[in-house]
Design a protein around this motif. Sequence first.
Motif, PDB file in Angstrom:
ATOM      1  N   ILE A 276       3.679  -6.922  -0.034  1.00  0.00           N
ATOM      2  CA  ILE A 276       3.115  -6.457   1.033  1.00  0.00           C
ATOM      3  C   ILE A 276       3.048  -4.431   1.594  1.00  0.00           C
ATOM      4  CG2 ILE A 276       3.657  -6.808   3.833  1.00  0.00           C
ATOM      5  CD1 ILE A 276       4.780  -8.788   3.031  1.00  0.00           C
ATOM      6  N   PHE A 277       3.832  -3.784   0.988  1.00  0.00           N
ATOM      7  CA  PHE A 277       3.783  -2.466   1.423  1.00  0.00           C
ATOM      8  C   PHE A 277       2.551  -1.799   0.517  1.00  0.00           C
ATOM      9  CE2 PHE A 277       8.015  -1.178   3.317  1.00  0.00           C
ATOM     10  CZ  PHE A 277       8.088  -1.871   4.009  1.00  0.00           C
ATOM     11  N   THR A 278       2.817  -2.594  -1.458  1.00  0.00           N
ATOM     12  CA  THR A 278       1.067  -1.679  -1.691  1.00  0.00           C
ATOM     13  C   THR A 278       0.163  -2.496  -1.685  1.00  0.00           C
ATOM     14  OG1 THR A 278       3.109  -2.333  -3.702  1.00  0.00           O
ATOM     15  CG2 THR A 278       0.467  -1.517  -4.073  1.00  0.00           C
ATOM     16  N   LEU A 279       0.128  -3.558  -0.746  1.00  0.00           N
ATOM     17  CA  LEU A 279      -1.047  -3.822  -0.284  1.00  0.00           C
ATOM     18  C   LEU A 279      -1.726  -2.957   0.714  1.00  0.00           C
ATOM     19  CD1 LEU A 279      -1.006  -7.793  -0.898  1.00  0.00           C
ATOM     20  CD2 LEU A 279      -2.441  -6.429  -1.740  1.00  0.00           C
TER      21      LEU A 279
ATOM     22  N   PHE B 124      -0.052   0.252   2.196  1.00  0.00           N
ATOM     23  CA  PHE B 124      -0.013   1.410   2.422  1.00  0.00           C
ATOM     24  C   PHE B 124      -0.616   1.666   1.188  1.00  0.00           C
ATOM     25  CE2 PHE B 124       3.633   0.049   5.011  1.00  0.00           C
ATOM     26  CZ  PHE B 124       3.477   0.833   5.892  1.00  0.00           C
ATOM     27  N   ASN B 125      -1.308   0.924   0.470  1.00  0.00           N
ATOM     28  CA  ASN B 125      -1.492   2.215  -0.678  1.00  0.00           C
ATOM     29  C   ASN B 125      -2.573   1.849  -1.150  1.00  0.00           C
ATOM     30  OD1 ASN B 125       1.951   1.019  -2.153  1.00  0.00           O
ATOM     31  ND2 ASN B 125       1.271   3.801  -1.734  1.00  0.00           N
ATOM     32  N   ASN B 126      -3.334   0.364  -1.074  1.00  0.00           N
ATOM     33  CA  ASN B 126      -5.008  -0.251  -1.097  1.00  0.00           C
ATOM     34  C   ASN B 126      -5.503  -0.327  -0.193  1.00  0.00           C
ATOM     35  OD1 ASN B 126      -3.182  -1.119  -4.177  1.00  0.00           O
ATOM     36  ND2 ASN B 126      -3.407  -3.150  -3.394  1.00  0.00           N
ATOM     37  N   ILE B 127      -4.701  -0.490   0.791  1.00  0.00           N
ATOM     38  CA  ILE B 127      -6.306  -0.164   2.163  1.00  0.00           C
ATOM     39  C   ILE B 127      -5.717   0.556   2.882  1.00  0.00           C
ATOM     40  CG2 ILE B 127      -6.132  -0.933   4.771  1.00  0.00           C
ATOM     41  CD1 ILE B 127      -4.782  -3.473   3.622  1.00  0.00           C
ATOM     42  N   ALA B 128      -4.472   1.623   3.090  1.00  0.00           N
ATOM     43  CA  ALA B 128      -4.405   2.573   3.810  1.00  0.00           C
ATOM     44  C   ALA B 128      -4.909   3.967   2.969  1.00  0.00           C
ATOM     45  CB  ALA B 128      -2.965   2.886   4.229  1.00  0.00           C
ATOM     46  N   GLY B 129      -4.662   3.705   1.281  1.00  0.00           N
ATOM     47  CA  GLY B 129      -5.104   4.566   0.393  1.00  0.00           C
ATOM     48  C   GLY B 129      -4.191   5.920   0.841  1.00  0.00           C
ATOM     49  N   ILE B 130      -2.328   5.504   0.756  1.00  0.00           N
ATOM     50  CA  ILE B 130      -1.404   6.343   0.581  1.00  0.00           C
ATOM     51  C   ILE B 130      -0.983   6.252  -1.491  1.00  0.00           C
ATOM     52  CG2 ILE B 130       0.902   7.060   0.464  1.00  0.00           C
ATOM     53  CD1 ILE B 130       0.682   5.721   3.157  1.00  0.00           C
ATOM     54  N   SER B 131      -1.733   7.465  -1.616  1.00  0.00           N
ATOM     55  CA  SER B 131      -1.227   7.908  -2.647  1.00  0.00           C
ATOM     56  C   SER B 131       0.058   8.082  -3.244  1.00  0.00           C
ATOM     57  CB  SER B 131      -1.887   9.218  -3.352  1.00  0.00           C
ATOM     58  OG  SER B 131      -1.124   9.573  -4.792  1.00  0.00           O
ATOM     59  N   THR B 132       0.706   7.695  -4.605  1.00  0.00           N
ATOM     60  CA  THR B 132       2.198   7.557  -5.286  1.00  0.00           C
ATOM     61  C   THR B 132       1.819   8.721  -6.480  1.00  0.00           C
ATOM     62  OG1 THR B 132       1.967   5.501  -5.793  1.00  0.00           O
ATOM     63  CG2 THR B 132       2.639   5.656  -3.896  1.00  0.00           C
ATOM     64  N   GLY B 133       1.238   9.284  -6.606  1.00  0.00           N
ATOM     65  CA  GLY B 133       0.965  10.061  -8.393  1.00  0.00           C
ATOM     66  C   GLY B 133       1.120   9.522  -9.359  1.00  0.00           C
TER      67      GLY B 133
ATOM     68  N   ILE C  26       3.007   7.602 -10.135  1.00  0.00           N
ATOM     69  CA  ILE C  26       4.153   6.083 -10.560  1.00  0.00           C
ATOM     70  C   ILE C  26       2.848   5.156  -9.515  1.00  0.00           C
ATOM     71  CG2 ILE C  26       6.437   5.278  -9.326  1.00  0.00           C
ATOM     72  CD1 ILE C  26       6.373   7.538 -11.024  1.00  0.00           C
ATOM     73  N   PRO C  27       2.984   3.984 -10.160  1.00  0.00           N
ATOM     74  CA  PRO C  27       2.909   2.242  -9.988  1.00  0.00           C
ATOM     75  C   PRO C  27       3.563   2.237  -8.352  1.00  0.00           C
ATOM     76  CG  PRO C  27       3.449   2.660 -11.922  1.00  0.00           C
ATOM     77  CD  PRO C  27       4.325   3.931 -11.620  1.00  0.00           C
ATOM     78  N   PRO C  28       2.303   2.494  -7.525  1.00  0.00           N
ATOM     79  CA  PRO C  28       2.506   2.069  -5.802  1.00  0.00           C
ATOM     80  C   PRO C  28       3.804   0.933  -6.196  1.00  0.00           C
ATOM     81  CG  PRO C  28       0.171   2.542  -6.333  1.00  0.00           C
ATOM     82  CD  PRO C  28       1.063   2.374  -7.760  1.00  0.00           C
ATOM     83  N   PHE C  29       3.584  -0.436  -6.751  1.00  0.00           N
ATOM     84  CA  PHE C  29       4.964  -1.307  -6.452  1.00  0.00           C
ATOM     85  C   PHE C  29       5.492  -0.160  -6.857  1.00  0.00           C
ATOM     86  CE2 PHE C  29       7.085  -4.764  -8.301  1.00  0.00           C
ATOM     87  CZ  PHE C  29       7.239  -5.891  -7.886  1.00  0.00           C
ATOM     88  N   LEU C  30       5.976  -0.157  -7.816  1.00  0.00           N
ATOM     89  CA  LEU C  30       7.285   0.013  -8.489  1.00  0.00           C
ATOM     90  C   LEU C  30       7.667   1.798  -7.363  1.00  0.00           C
ATOM     91  CD1 LEU C  30       9.479  -0.101 -11.221  1.00  0.00           C
ATOM     92  CD2 LEU C  30       8.524   2.035 -11.709  1.00  0.00           C
ATOM     93  N   PHE C  31       7.406   2.563  -6.774  1.00  0.00           N
ATOM     94  CA  PHE C  31       7.260   3.750  -5.713  1.00  0.00           C
ATOM     95  C   PHE C  31       8.467   3.143  -4.912  1.00  0.00           C
ATOM     96  CE2 PHE C  31       5.903   5.925  -2.058  1.00  0.00           C
ATOM     97  CZ  PHE C  31       6.818   6.792  -2.839  1.00  0.00           C
TER      98      PHE C  31
END
Length: 290
Positions: free
Chosen positions: A63-66, A68-77, A79-84
């Motif tokens: 849920i966080f990946t979908l 914060f990362n996919n919708i909000a566009g927060i970058s994790t560099g 590192i794969p967002p799910f693992l982050f």
Amino acid sequence: MQKDKWLFEISPKNNLFDLNLKEVWQYRDLLILFVKRDVVTLYKQTILGPLWYLIQPLFTSVIFTLVFNNIAGISTGTIPPFLFNLAGVTIWNYFKECLTATSDTFKKNEAIFGKVYFPRVIMPMSIVVSNLLKFGIQIFIFICFYLYYYLTGHNVSPNLYLIYFPLLIIAMGMLGLGLGMIISSMVTKYRDLTFLVSFGVQLLMYLSAVMYPLDLMREKLINIEEGYNYAWVVDINPIAHLVEFGRFMLLNDGSFSVFGIIYTTIFTIVVFLLGLLIFNKTEKTFIDTI
């Protein structure tokens, strides 16, 4: 019979800061019994049982990946967002479980406390220890996904600071235990705190760098041109430093400051000692107010 011939002496006069490790060791069998009780009875008569240990962090990370990362566009560099997110959620969960489970110690165990004597601090200590099993299972799942991303060519690797990971877990447990003992002591008089804890923990998670890099949040909360700086809101949160440092050790990504680690260590020790003081003081009179 003379006093020196008694095997044990029960006395209400204790040093408030006295953890009394000798007496805790004498009751170690009871501590183990409480740990077994916490592990066995938690998911008794459930269909999935211990699988809930795995489902909760996995679904939360998805849920966080979908969001914060996919919708909000927060970058994790790199590192794969799910693992982050899984790293942050796993570390956060241990603190959260220690805090929420120990924050209701007196109320949940008033029947036992009112009938038989044993070192009361054993009860919250058993919760912190039993949560290590859940944490171990979730770390194992994290390692499985870690190996998957590593073998599929992603740039993930731990660093030498990983040797301090056990100390980080001890700090998370001590902080959760200290805050839990403080809240548990206050719940004996103010029952509303039980509801406040559930609500407050959810809000605290968003201020603890669980689903975003700490440096990114500092950038978003500072705008020199418009004259505001709210980065201190995150910087004063010791959980944010622990989560960020833990992720830095596991993924070799992100940053941490020596000042943040020193501040967090001092804050954790102070909260633990304060919680112990209040807990020891409350245990003498809680049966009259609960």
